[in-house]
Design an enzyme around this catalytic site. Structure first.
Site, PDB file in Angstrom:
ATOM      1  N   HIS A   1       0.842  -1.198   0.000  1.00 25.56           N
ATOM      2  CA  HIS A   1       0.000   0.000   0.000  1.00 25.56           C
ATOM      3  C   HIS A   1       0.883   1.256   0.000  1.00 25.56           C
ATOM      4  O   HIS A   1       0.501   2.291  -0.554  1.00 25.56           O
ATOM      5  CB  HIS A   1      -0.891   0.051   1.248  1.00 25.56           C
ATOM      6  CG  HIS A   1      -1.994  -0.957   1.256  1.00 25.56           C
ATOM      7  ND1 HIS A   1      -1.795  -2.252   1.639  1.00 25.56           N
ATOM      8  CD2 HIS A   1      -3.297  -0.840   0.930  1.00 25.56           C
ATOM      9  CE1 HIS A   1      -2.933  -2.911   1.566  1.00 25.56           C
ATOM     10  NE2 HIS A   1      -3.867  -2.090   1.130  1.00 25.56           N
TER      11      HIS A   1
ATOM     12  N   ASP B   1      -4.886  -6.205  -7.435  1.00 25.46           N
ATOM     13  CA  ASP B   1      -5.074  -5.516  -6.161  1.00 25.46           C
ATOM     14  C   ASP B   1      -5.281  -4.033  -6.500  1.00 25.46           C
ATOM     15  O   ASP B   1      -5.173  -3.625  -7.672  1.00 25.46           O
ATOM     16  CB  ASP B   1      -3.852  -5.731  -5.261  1.00 25.46           C
ATOM     17  CG  ASP B   1      -4.194  -5.626  -3.772  1.00 25.46           C
ATOM     18  OD1 ASP B   1      -5.251  -5.042  -3.440  1.00 25.46           O
ATOM     19  OD2 ASP B   1      -3.410  -6.119  -2.940  1.00 25.46           O
TER      20      ASP B   1
END
Length: 376
Positions: free
Chosen positions: A223, A293
């Site tokens: 992330h 993702d």
């Protein structure tokens, strides 16, 4: 019933067109095919005509929505989910704006990672780590059933679960620390994951294996930026994916944004044709949908940018591009992604045939999903 008939008709037209060299899709067909490859998040506990996501659905034909309970960009606990009645109305309204049924997805793994919480009035289930440590594979089945029944009751048809990462690093900030892995033994992971999937399937909810080719050994968080597992990754982390695929229980596979020079010396998995097409498709034989993702995660967006990330993911073999629109919020992000993908086709960087291949996979899954729903 109207949407069930429509999706069969659209799929029939596309497949017949693919079989004939004399038939090529017009711009409107291409627009729909591209739109179905995009899944996006949005803000709001309800949707009305002025909400940007409505325009994403109506004008850009986006094929999927991902829902969240928290708004990361605002650091707020208000996003899309407040309770059962509200959520059921939200998903129904979203579907009402789309001619082709939407995939509506959520991360409901159990334990810490859940979007539908007990505080909101939803049943909770154990984490993957708790299930694996219990040694009771039937508990995983029950957890999948509870989650599947809950999601189905509020109009959610896809669960971004189970995590089949092998727990290789006890200090992993995004897997071990959040109790998301069933075990450090890949065979235990596969057994518990299959039982969990059986539970979801019993309620007509699609599953998604994550994070291919294995995020369990990482020391960093994709992330936040570049995450390299070259020295920590082990090939047996592929075993749960391979086993579940060979057993015919994998609906979708989500790619990880991790970099592994042992698999590709230049690109992270989500953007690697060697990993997606070569390993997952050809070697492991996966024929279902591959979803990325979140493309806004810094490991991709920070290294490659928006358009380049889209280009590389599709070239690598991804069928659905996921934009959570939560780490950073941008109204109309779904339409922006569609516009960039259209531009790549116009520029000749991505072929119409490549788009059609993903579209057909998506439409087959939606057809099967609706057929199962009509029987239940």
């Amino acid at each position: 019933m109207r949407k069930i008939l429509l999706i069969f008709m659209v799929l029939g037209v596309v497949l017949s067109g693919c079989a004939s060299k004399d038939i090529s899709p017009g711009p409107s067909e291409l627009d729909v095919m591209i739109g179905q490859m995009v899944m996006v998040g949005f803000r709001g506990l309800e949707v009305k005509g002025e909400n940007p996501v409505v325009r994403d659905i109506r004008d850009s034909h986006i094929g999927g929505i991902v829902l969240f309970s928290k708004d990361c960009a605002l650091n707020s606990t208000v996003r899309n989910i407040a309770g059962p009645a509200q959520l059921a109305k939200l998903t129904s309204d979203l579907q009402g704006y789309s001619d082709i049924p939407l995939f509506i997805a959520v991360d409901q793994e159990g334990g810490i990672i859940k979007r539908l919480t007990g505080e909101m009035g939803f049943p909770e289930t154990p984490s993957a780590a708790e299930l694996g440590n219990s040694g009771d594979v039937h508990a995983a089945l029950r957890a999948g059933q509870v989650i599947g029944r809950t999601l189905k009751s509020v109009g959610i048809n896809m669960d971004f679960a189970p995590v089949v990462d092998v727990n290789r690093n006890a200090a992993n900030p995004v897997i071990a620390a959040l109790q998301r892995s069933f075990s450090d033994d890949p065979r235990i992971v596969s057994r518990f994951a299959e039982s969990f999937i059986d539970g979801l399937h019993s309620e007509g909810v699609l599953s998604c294996l994550k994070h291919f080719p294995g995020h369990g050994s990482s020391r960093g968080d994709s992330h936040l930026g570049f995450t390299d597992v070259t020295d920590s990754w082990n090939p047996d982390e592929l075993y749960p994916f391979s086993k579940i695929i060979s057993d015919g229980k994998a609906d979708m596979v989500m790619t990880a944004h991790i970099f592994n020079a042992r698999l590709d010396r230049k690109k992270p998995a989500t953007l690697s044709r060697k990993v997606i097409h070569g390993l997952l498709r050809r070697k492991m034989g996966f024929e279902g949908i591959i979803v990325t993702d979140d493309m806004q995660m810094k490991a991709v967006s920070g290294e490659y940018g928006f358009k380049e990330g889209i280009y590389r993911a599709v070239k690598a073999g991804a069928d659905i591009l996921l934009f959570g629109n939560n780490l950073i919020y941008e109204p109309g992000l779904g339409s922006k992604a569609v516009a960039n993908l259209k531009k790549l086709v116009r520029e000749g960087k991505i072929t119409e045939r490549r788009i059609r291949t993903s579209y057909e996979r998506i439409m087959r899954a939606k057809t099967e999903m609706l057929s199962a729903a009509s029987r239940s």
